[in-house]
Design a protein around this motif. Structure first.
Motif, short mmCIF file in Angstrom:
data_model
loop_
_atom_site.label_atom_id
_atom_site.label_comp_id
_atom_site.label_asym_id
_atom_site.label_seq_id
_atom_site.Cartn_x
_atom_site.Cartn_y
_atom_site.Cartn_z
N SER A 231 0.83 -1.20 0.00
CA SER A 231 0.00 0.00 0.00
C SER A 231 0.87 1.25 0.00
O SER A 231 0.59 2.22 -0.73
CB SER A 231 -0.93 -0.01 1.22
OG SER A 231 -1.70 1.16 1.28
N TRP A 232 1.92 1.25 0.81
CA TRP A 232 2.81 2.42 0.87
C TRP A 232 3.43 2.69 -0.50
O TRP A 232 3.46 3.83 -0.97
CB TRP A 232 3.91 2.19 1.92
CG TRP A 232 4.62 3.46 2.32
CD1 TRP A 232 4.39 4.22 3.42
CD2 TRP A 232 5.67 4.12 1.58
NE1 TRP A 232 5.22 5.32 3.42
CE2 TRP A 232 6.02 5.28 2.30
CE3 TRP A 232 6.34 3.85 0.40
CZ2 TRP A 232 7.02 6.16 1.87
CZ3 TRP A 232 7.32 4.72 -0.04
CH2 TRP A 232 7.66 5.86 0.69
N LEU A 233 3.89 1.65 -1.16
CA LEU A 233 4.55 1.81 -2.46
C LEU A 233 3.56 2.23 -3.55
O LEU A 233 3.91 2.97 -4.47
CB LEU A 233 5.28 0.53 -2.86
CG LEU A 233 6.57 0.28 -2.10
CD1 LEU A 233 7.12 -1.11 -2.40
CD2 LEU A 233 7.62 1.35 -2.42
N GLN A 234 2.32 1.76 -3.45
CA GLN A 234 1.30 2.21 -4.41
C GLN A 234 1.12 3.72 -4.29
O GLN A 234 1.08 4.43 -5.31
CB GLN A 234 -0.03 1.49 -4.14
CG GLN A 234 -1.14 1.94 -5.09
CD GLN A 234 -2.50 1.36 -4.73
OE1 GLN A 234 -2.82 1.21 -3.55
NE2 GLN A 234 -3.29 1.03 -5.73
N VAL A 235 1.02 4.19 -3.06
CA VAL A 235 0.84 5.62 -2.82
C VAL A 235 2.05 6.41 -3.32
O VAL A 235 1.91 7.42 -4.03
CB VAL A 235 0.62 5.86 -1.31
CG1 VAL A 235 0.82 7.32 -0.95
CG2 VAL A 235 -0.77 5.39 -0.89
N THR A 237 4.53 5.55 -5.50
CA THR A 237 4.80 5.45 -6.94
C THR A 237 3.83 6.30 -7.75
O THR A 237 4.22 7.08 -8.62
CB THR A 237 4.74 3.98 -7.38
OG1 THR A 237 5.67 3.22 -6.62
CG2 THR A 237 5.08 3.85 -8.86
N GLN A 238 2.56 6.14 -7.45
CA GLN A 238 1.55 6.85 -8.23
C GLN A 238 1.64 8.36 -8.00
O GLN A 238 1.56 9.14 -8.95
CB GLN A 238 0.16 6.33 -7.86
CG GLN A 238 -0.88 6.55 -8.95
CD GLN A 238 -2.11 5.69 -8.74
OE1 GLN A 238 -2.03 4.55 -8.26
NE2 GLN A 238 -3.26 6.23 -9.08
N SER A 239 1.79 8.76 -6.75
CA SER A 239 1.81 10.20 -6.46
C SER A 239 3.04 10.87 -7.03
O SER A 239 2.94 11.94 -7.65
CB SER A 239 1.72 10.45 -4.95
OG SER A 239 2.86 9.94 -4.27
N ASN A 274 11.82 -3.29 1.84
CA ASN A 274 11.34 -3.23 0.45
C ASN A 274 11.10 -1.79 -0.01
O ASN A 274 11.42 -1.43 -1.15
CB ASN A 274 10.04 -4.03 0.29
CG ASN A 274 10.26 -5.52 0.42
OD1 ASN A 274 11.37 -6.00 0.22
ND2 ASN A 274 9.21 -6.26 0.75
N ILE A 275 10.52 -0.97 0.87
CA ILE A 275 10.22 0.40 0.42
C ILE A 275 11.52 1.20 0.27
O ILE A 275 11.60 2.10 -0.57
CB ILE A 275 9.21 1.13 1.33
CG1 ILE A 275 9.83 1.58 2.66
CG2 ILE A 275 7.96 0.29 1.56
CD1 ILE A 275 8.98 2.60 3.41
N TYR A 276 12.53 0.87 1.08
CA TYR A 276 13.78 1.64 1.01
C TYR A 276 14.63 1.25 -0.19
O TYR A 276 15.57 1.98 -0.55
CB TYR A 276 14.53 1.53 2.33
CG TYR A 276 13.71 2.13 3.45
CD1 TYR A 276 13.46 3.50 3.47
CD2 TYR A 276 13.12 1.33 4.43
CE1 TYR A 276 12.65 4.06 4.45
CE2 TYR A 276 12.32 1.89 5.41
CZ TYR A 276 12.09 3.26 5.40
OH TYR A 276 11.28 3.82 6.37
N ARG A 277 14.29 0.15 -0.82
CA ARG A 277 14.88 -0.16 -2.13
C ARG A 277 14.22 0.68 -3.22
O ARG A 277 14.88 1.18 -4.13
CB ARG A 277 14.69 -1.64 -2.48
CG ARG A 277 15.62 -2.58 -1.76
CD ARG A 277 15.66 -3.93 -2.44
NE ARG A 277 16.58 -4.81 -1.75
CZ ARG A 277 17.90 -4.78 -1.91
NH1 ARG A 277 18.44 -3.91 -2.74
NH2 ARG A 277 18.68 -5.61 -1.24
N GLU A 278 12.91 0.82 -3.12
CA GLU A 278 12.15 1.44 -4.19
C GLU A 278 12.16 2.97 -4.13
O GLU A 278 12.07 3.61 -5.18
CB GLU A 278 10.71 0.93 -4.17
CG GLU A 278 10.57 -0.58 -4.38
CD GLU A 278 11.21 -1.04 -5.69
OE1 GLU A 278 11.08 -0.32 -6.71
OE2 GLU A 278 11.83 -2.12 -5.70
N ILE A 279 12.24 3.54 -2.95
CA ILE A 279 12.19 5.01 -2.83
C ILE A 279 13.27 5.67 -3.69
O ILE A 279 12.96 6.54 -4.52
CB ILE A 279 12.30 5.45 -1.35
CG1 ILE A 279 11.00 5.12 -0.60
CG2 ILE A 279 12.62 6.94 -1.24
CD1 ILE A 279 11.09 5.30 0.91
#
Length: 390
Positions: A231-235, A237-239, A274-279
């Motif tokens: 959910s965090w990554l959806q928010v 990425t899209q924003s 996971n989120i700290y890889r994608e940010i």
């Protein structure tokens, strides 16, 4: 790519220290830098020492009377009653010796990163000592004496005539930066944070969109407590994609608080590594897509300094330098050295185990709520685009 990046650091940055029991602990910088060295990922020729911000530079954002008060406080010359009027000497932001000098160095580190990028000496620059996003024009707040990001943005406007996209992924709302540019259409702020219902500073509602000419340039997405990776990554990425497309910045400044992690003691989110890889991956992509690669990154929150911050912050540099040596096991010599000093068991791998915490019972409800918040935050952009195309 590596030689196009600058890493702003010196041991003097550790002088920003309230007391030994305070949750804000810049020792995390040393842990992160040592992890990068153990990976052979940080060439010393890329390490640039921070300079001290001048009072004139601090005054781009901060009131001169406040700067004078900080200087007096750091030398034991500010009466307690006066100090409290400036947010100094509180439980959150205690007074410590040479407070002005230590704080001005953090600001100067971010300005050093700015100059590296904006003069073309580097394409990307990382200053993990910065990211103190709660400081106000005349008041300290939330562990932050001076607001380095606000000063840096104003500095970029004045010196380089830049349109700046500020992206804040700290679990706490980036209030100080938002309010500094709330009426400015040439600065766009995007903050993704835990809802202020239970967390300092209590601001960052989705309807905080700016004012005057700056209306429509502040974006806030407060996610629900216990939000997980997907959910965090959806928010995020899209924003970020839609806000960047809308604003089309000259440069991107990212604040990389590492306190949305499940282990963080001050927040209530359930994110993993996971989120700290994608940010940083998406920030990197956006910088090249819109800004010719101009990307300045700073640190921020992060209060599990042993298990979370070194991994999360090292990943920013690994992404900047396009170094893929950040999977599997952490360096054994780093683990051996720091485990003897750590009060917790250090993780052995870059990534977290799948069973790190028990399943969140409200996952579907939280995900739906975050999605609706995202839709509400982005509605003005989408509505504007529809009207433009019709």
């Amino acid at each position: 790519m590596t030689d196009q990046c600058s890493f702003i650091f010196s041991e003097e940055l550790l002088n920003y220290k309230f007391n030994s029991n305070h949750p804000f602990n810049q020792f995390r910088l040393k842990l992160t830098v040592d992890l990068l060295h153990k990976l052979n990922a940080l060439d010393n020729k890329l390490v640039i020492p921070p300079r001290m911000a001048t009072e004139e530079e601090l005054s781009l954002v901060h009131d001169p009377s406040y700067i004078a008060a900080v200087k007096m406080a750091g030398h034991g010359q500010l009466p307690q009653q006066v100090a409290e009027n400036y947010g100094l000497g509180t439980e959150d932001t205690p007074i410590f010796p040479n407070m002005h000098e230590a704080s001005a160095l953090l600001v100067g580190g971010t300005l050093t990163a700015v100059d590296q990028v904006m003069t073309g000496q580097a394409l990307h620059a990382l200053h993990l000592g910065g990211g103190l996003h709660h400081g106000f024009r005349g008041k300290a707040s939330g562990f932050c004496v001076y607001n380095d990001s606000s000063v840096a943005i104003k500095y970029m406007q004045d010196k380089y005539n830049a349109r700046v996209l500020y992206v804040d992924t700290d679990a706490h709302h980036g209030d100080g930066v938002q309010w500094s540019f709330y009426d400015d259409p040439n600065v766009c702020t995007l903050s993704i944070h835990e809802t202020g219902r239970y967390l300092f500073p209590g601001t960052g509602n989705v309807n905080e969109r700016g004012q005057g000419r700056g209306y429509g340039y502040s974006f806030n997405i407060p996610v629900d407590a216990f939000t997980e990776d997907e959910s965090w990554l959806q928010v995020y990425t899209q924003s970020l994609k839609e806000v960047a497309e809308f604003f089309k910045p000259d440069v991107i400044l990212t604040q990389n608080g590492a306190d949305s992690h499940y282990y963080d003691p001050l927040t209530h989110l359930s994110a993993t590594m996971n989120i700290y890889r994608e940010i940083p991956k998406l920030a990197h992509e956006i910088a090249h897509q819109y800004c010719g690669g101009k990307w300045i990154a700073v640190g921020g929150g992060g209060y599990d300094i042993w298990r979370v911050v070194p991994r999360a912050w090292a990943l920013i540099w690994m992404e900047m330098t396009e170094n893929s040596n950040c999977y599997g096991n952490l360096p054994q010599d780093w683990l051996d050295f720091w485990q003897a000093k750590a009060p917790v068991t250090l993780p052995l791998k870059w990534d977290d185990p799948n069973d790190m915490y028990k399943p969140i019972p409200r996952k579907a409800e939280i995900t739906e709520k975050n999605f609706l918040t995202l839709e509400k935050a982005l509605y003005p952009i989408r509505n504007y685009q529809k009207s433009e195309s019709s």
